[in-house]
Design a protein around this motif. Structure first.
Motif, mmCIF file in Angstrom:
data_model
loop_
_atom_site.group_PDB
_atom_site.id
_atom_site.type_symbol
_atom_site.label_atom_id
_atom_site.label_comp_id
_atom_site.label_asym_id
_atom_site.label_seq_id
_atom_site.Cartn_x
_atom_site.Cartn_y
_atom_site.Cartn_z
ATOM 1 N N UNK A 200 -22.581 -102.204 0.269
ATOM 2 C CA UNK A 200 -23.854 -101.573 -0.051
ATOM 3 C C UNK A 200 -24.904 -102.601 -0.462
ATOM 4 N N UNK A 201 -24.453 -103.658 -1.099
ATOM 5 C CA UNK A 201 -25.365 -104.673 -1.616
ATOM 6 C C UNK A 201 -24.852 -106.061 -1.218
ATOM 7 N N UNK A 202 -25.659 -107.063 -1.470
ATOM 8 C CA UNK A 202 -25.268 -108.448 -1.182
ATOM 9 C C UNK A 202 -25.201 -109.274 -2.466
ATOM 10 N N UNK A 203 -24.981 -108.591 -3.581
ATOM 11 C CA UNK A 203 -24.892 -109.306 -4.844
ATOM 12 C C UNK A 203 -23.599 -110.113 -4.905
ATOM 13 N N UNK A 204 -23.518 -110.993 -5.861
ATOM 14 C CA UNK A 204 -22.346 -111.851 -6.016
ATOM 15 C C UNK A 204 -21.138 -111.040 -6.471
#
Length: 468
Positions: free
Chosen positions: A106-110
């Motif tokens: 859903x996201x590209x966070x770490x």
């Protein structure tokens, strides 16, 4: 009679927990997580952790902050850490969910958000363990029900430690766990230690005290209570051995898992026997709504734990095992929590609003604060949704499950609205309400100019006892 006290931050824990329950049910209504996704898919893990940590653990923590002093007859130790614990736990859960959202794509966070969230959760739960554990130890072990709380806190520590290790593995930061065989083999042990140990065993102890108090029934014999405690402890020891074996790089096999589930089932059966004995021996003949609803919750416990061991031992389909787990989590733990919140919130609100007026003016009864017919309807919606949801999961009917969770969500929102009305004293005649600046706030502690909430309120006299 012991002096009545109020925990300053219990209502804040309850408010956060109810919000998390509504969020989790909204996720399920939207089709996020199982059965639309795999059981160990990141989307499912989001829902599971919002339910278990955000809803059940925060609600349990809030209840324990209020009732552990009652169990051990000693004020809370280190009570100033309650608000920091709530803040850190909420932040840790948000980071954990953010990390799972990256795993889900859903996201590209770490992915480092996973262990960071795990560390914050570990810190928050450590504060709770210190507050509650120190209170139990200082208060002594004479009260048998407090031993359930202590065993639950030990299980909480093990659950948090294993969960923290999982976050490092999922984030690819687990070189220090190179010899371990944690995922996916450790997930069932982790879940049993958390749900069966921390939440389940602690719920046993709290239920003993609340049921005997609200039913005006004599406590079960120490021998019977000890049998439940020892049986549960033996089952949880098997879970701990299984996790330790995985950490050592060994494969414990299915035997320990089966022994643990069977042991917990026996403990649940013994506990259920005691609970129904309390109902039969009660002096309060008319059952209040919280105790009527608790019959349904206890029935869900008995049914779920009667069927879960055969399902695990004989290799039932995943959908059946998940349906039984759902029945235990939403039918028993959630149903029991929601039912007792009605009584706990109304009783604490009564103490906060009228505790200092006892003996000076005529005060309302506790039951006067609760709109019984509407509250009963919302609880019926919850249990109806749970029954339909469990059947839908067993049948693999994803669409029906979403509709069932919509019913549960409607019940949750309705109960939240009723609890807000309780806090605002909406059911009390305007002439009998305290002045506006002295009324309870919805989830914040009493205003500073009033008596400290963790300090004593006047003892309740027999003529002014808060009857239901």
């Amino acid at each position: 009679m012991p002096v009545a006290t109020l925990s300053r931050w219990t209502m804040a824990f309850f408010a956060a927990a109810l919000l998390m329950l509504a969020v989790a049910e909204a996720f399920m209504v939207a089709g996020i997580g199982y059965p639309a996704a795999g059981l160990l898919a990141p989307e499912s893990l989001i829902v599971v952790h919002v339910v278990v940590i955000g809803w059940l653990s925060l609600a349990m923590a809030g209840a324990l902050l209020q009732f552990v002093p009652v169990l051990v007859l000693h004020p809370l130790v280190f009570s100033q850490f309650a608000l920091p614990a709530l803040s850190v736990l909420t932040g840790g859960l948000i980071l954990l969910v953010a990390g799972f959202s990256t795993l889900a794509g859903w996201t590209t966070w770490s992915l480092d958000l996973l262990p960071l969230g795990g560390l914050l959760l570990a810190a928050g739960f450590a504060m709770l363990v210190i507050i509650l554990g120190a209170t139990v130890v200082v208060g002594g072990f004479g009260q048998p029900f407090a031993r359930f709380v202590l065993l639950g806190l030990i299980c909480l520590s093990g659950t948090v430690a294993s969960g923290l290790a999982f976050t490092f593995v999922l984030a690819g930061r687990s070189d220090w766990l190179a010899s371990a065989n944690l995922l996916p083999a450790g997930v069932p042990f982790h879940a049993l230690l958390g749900v069966g140990g921390w939440l389940g065993v602690t719920a046993f102890g709290v239920a003993y005290r609340l049921f005997s108090m609200f039913l005006l029934a004599p406590d079960p014999s120490r021998r019977r209570v000890l049998a439940v405690l020892v049986t549960a402890a033996a089952a949880l020891l098997a879970i701990g051995v299984g996790l330790a074996a995985l950490l050592a790089g060994l494969e414990p096999g299915d035997l320990l898992l089966m022994l643990a589930v069977s042991g917990l089932a026996v403990a649940a059966a013994l506990h259920g026997r005691d609970i129904f004995t309390l109902y039969r021996a009660r002096h309060r003949k008319g059952l209040e709504i919280n105790m009527r609803s608790s019959i349904g919750a206890t029935a869900a416990l008995m049914l779920g734990m009667a069927l879960l061991p055969p399902a695990v031992i004989f290799g039932a389909a995943e959908s059946v095992v998940v349906a039984l787990a759902f029945l235990l989590v939403f039918g028993w733990l959630s149903g029991l929590t929601l039912a007792q919140l009605v009584k706990i919130v109304s009783f604490m609100t009564w103490l906060e609003a009228y505790g200092e007026l006892i003996g000076r003016v005529r005060t309302p009864q506790v039951s006067d604060l609760v709109p019984m017919p509407r509250t009963a309807a919302w609880l019926v919606l919850h249990f109806a949704g749970v029954a339909a949801g469990a059947l839908a999961l067993a049948a693999g009917a994803a669409g029906t499950f979403r509709l069932a969770m919509l019913v549960c969500l409607a019940g949750t929102i309705g109960l939240i609205a009723e609890l807000v009305r309780v806090r605002r004293l909406c059911q009390v005649e305007p002439a009998r309400r305290p002045p506006a600046d002295a009324r309870p706030r919805i989830f914040l502690p009493p205003r500073s100019h009033r008596r400290q909430a963790d300090g004593p309120f006047p003892a309740v006299r027999s003529s002014g006892r808060p009857r239901a």
